[in-house]
Design an enzyme around this catalytic site. Structure first.
Site, short mmCIF file in Angstrom:
data_model
loop_
_atom_site.label_atom_id
_atom_site.label_comp_id
_atom_site.label_asym_id
_atom_site.label_seq_id
_atom_site.Cartn_x
_atom_site.Cartn_y
_atom_site.Cartn_z
N SER A 77 0.59 -1.14 0.17
CA SER A 77 -0.17 -0.19 0.10
C SER A 77 1.01 0.99 -0.27
O SER A 77 0.33 1.95 -0.72
CB SER A 77 -0.62 -0.13 1.05
OG SER A 77 -2.44 -1.16 1.31
N THR A 154 -1.17 3.98 3.52
CA THR A 154 -2.36 5.05 2.88
C THR A 154 -2.41 6.32 3.65
O THR A 154 -2.16 7.66 2.77
CB THR A 154 -3.64 4.42 2.19
OG1 THR A 154 -3.33 2.41 2.23
CG2 THR A 154 -5.01 4.73 1.65
N HIS A 432 -1.11 -9.70 -1.73
CA HIS A 432 -1.75 -8.87 -2.58
C HIS A 432 -1.99 -10.03 -3.48
O HIS A 432 -0.63 -10.33 -4.15
CB HIS A 432 -0.97 -7.79 -2.79
CG HIS A 432 -1.35 -6.31 -1.09
ND1 HIS A 432 -0.68 -5.21 -0.78
CD2 HIS A 432 -1.87 -6.61 -0.10
CE1 HIS A 432 -0.69 -4.81 0.11
NE2 HIS A 432 -1.75 -5.84 0.59
#
Length: 468
Positions: A77, A154, A432
């Site tokens: 991320s 994030t 991911h």
């Protein structure tokens, strides 16, 4: 009557020309962490059925986004969100730094907690400007809100610069105007901040419920922020009561992320969920505060726990958090249109930072619950694997729940809140995925979002929408 009609026509013409010019006064950037295409599709079916639409589906502009990082086919991320915010490719685990920055491990403080800034004054890369910093320099208000810890990858990519995302105590220090470690590019500070992880802002207290968590440097960053004019909030009630003419920070979890939406809305709520606002409520409150700035604003809104549920192969919580994220998009659209009916001055962008390995599996019958065992579209009967066992429509490519020997699954088991979908490769945690993700957009400048784009190109389109 004729004059009134003419005035209305002229106003509409002006609105349309502003829309075409792509000059946005305000931008709201929604990021569904880990919200890959299969998660979007499954969430749509989960809530609205195959022929229904999510709120994000209704946005008229779409694009496909490439997400690889500077050093990996599959991003984490930190560099993916930083690519959106800075236009720069960087290495995994690096936040808003130049491409050559190495993600050296963060140090540990006196209590053994990760969080010491390991790249200041070492020559390990350089900061690169974020869209929030650019907006602030132009006199706009800025905000960053999330369902994760506020110092998580994030949100951190919007306001901090650091060579390892895990140095969360150092990330927190970058938010306090004038304090040691402050990111001076934020000028007088981020106007609205919301999320979890209060421990990163408070001094270590051995007697507290946070245990060893807390700042080893003894600083109380919330007190410091209060002294700089921030309203400091710890719960939904405080947030609702907060004035809109002051800067605001709301940290709604003492030592972690906000609760999953499924748990926050349970009866009774789990953990601190009873005191936590929804993402929709956080979004509209942030808009109320930021819109006081006559020059407009940039707001980042993250549905961060989608990613966490996917890592745990718990599809039910992932889909429920995706719906909560989608509801926040609707809340933002409704509020923006109260003062900007055609969104002539407002750009709303919705996307994800990366995919996951969630797979949509088999030839299921239309109308079959998306979390249930798969049922054949011709017969309606449960479909079977090669060994004669039922299986679910949703599975993961990897993760912790790979049985040594598959057995029959039943609806009561797989529809339960805590059911973990089966996985193909056994890993401690699901990873991911490296696939492209979707982007949706509407409003001022939205026409520029089209085709297949690298995530770094989105930054340029955001800048163009602002006229920077």
């Amino acid at each position: 009557m004729k004059q009134t009609f003419l005035a209305a026509a002229l106003a509409l013409s002006f609105a349309n020309s502003a829309y075409a010019a792509g000059e946005a006064k305000n931008i709201i950037f929604f990021l569904g962490d880990g919200m890959g295409p299969s998660t979007v599709t499954a969430s749509r079916i989960f809530k609205y059925g195959e022929d229904g639409s999510l709120n994000m589906d209704k946005l008229e502009r779409t694009a496909r986004i490439k997400t690889y990082s500077n050093d990996a086919q599959t991003t984490d991320s930190a560099p993916s969100m930083a690519a959106y915010m800075t236009g720069v490719k960087m290495n995994n685990e690096v936040i808003s730094m130049s491409p050559e920055t190495v993600a050296t491990p963060p140090g540990k403080d006196a209590n053994g907690n990760l969080g010491i800034n390991n790249c200041a004054a070492t020559g390990n890369g350089a900061s690169v400007a974020t869209i929030l910093e650019l907006a602030k320099a132009k006199g706009k208000a800025i905000g960053s809100i999330t369902t994760t810890e506020l110092t998580h990858a994030t949100p951190a990519a919007t306001f901090s610069h650091i060579c390892n995302r895990n140095a969360q105590y150092a990330i927190a220090a970058q938010l306090v105007p004038g304090g040691a470690g402050y990111n001076s590019a934020l000028l007088d500070g981020v106007d609205v901040l919301m999320g979890g992880g209060r421990n990163h802002f408070l001094p270590y207290d051995a007697s507290s419920s946070a245990g060893k968590l807390g700042r080893a440097d003894g600083r109380n960053l919330l007190t410091e922020l209060g002294a700089k004019g921030y309203t400091v909030s710890a719960n939904k009630a405080d947030m609702i009561a907060a004035p809109t003419n002051k800067k605001f920070i709301g940290l709604y979890s003492s030592k972690s992320h906000l609760e999953y939406e499924l748990d926050r809305t349970a009866t009774p709520p789990v953990g601190e969920g009873a005191t936590q606002p929804s993402l929709s409520e956080m979004t509209t409150k942030a808009m109320d505060i930021l819109s006081q700035n006559a020059n407009g604003y940039f707001l980042m809104v993250e549905g961060g726990r989608i990613d966490h549920a996917l890592h745990g192969t718990n599809a039910k919580r992932a889909l429920t958090d995706t719906i909560a994220f989608d509801d926040a998009i609707k809340a933002a659209l409704d509020k923006a249109k109260l003062t900007d009916p055609t969104l002539a001055n407002t750009l709303i962008v919705v996307t994800a930072d990366h995919d996951h390995t969630l797979a949509f599996n088999g030839y299921g019958k239309r109308g079959n619950p998306i979390l249930d065992i798969n049922r054949d579209y011709k017969t309606g009967q449960a479909t079977k694997d090669a060994d004669g066992n039922t299986y679910t429509t949703l599975v993961f490519g990897n993760g912790p729940n790979r049985p040594d020997l598959r057995t029959n699954l039943d609806s009561a088991t797989v529809l339960a809140d805590n059911y973990l979908q089966e996985t193909g490769v056994r890993l401690a945690s699901e990873t991911h995925g490296g696939g492209d993700v979707k982007l949706f957009a509407t409003g001022a400048g939205a026409k520029s979002f089209k085709g297949t784009l690298d995530n770094t190109k989105v930054f340029g389109l955001l800048k163009s929408a602002f006229g920077f």
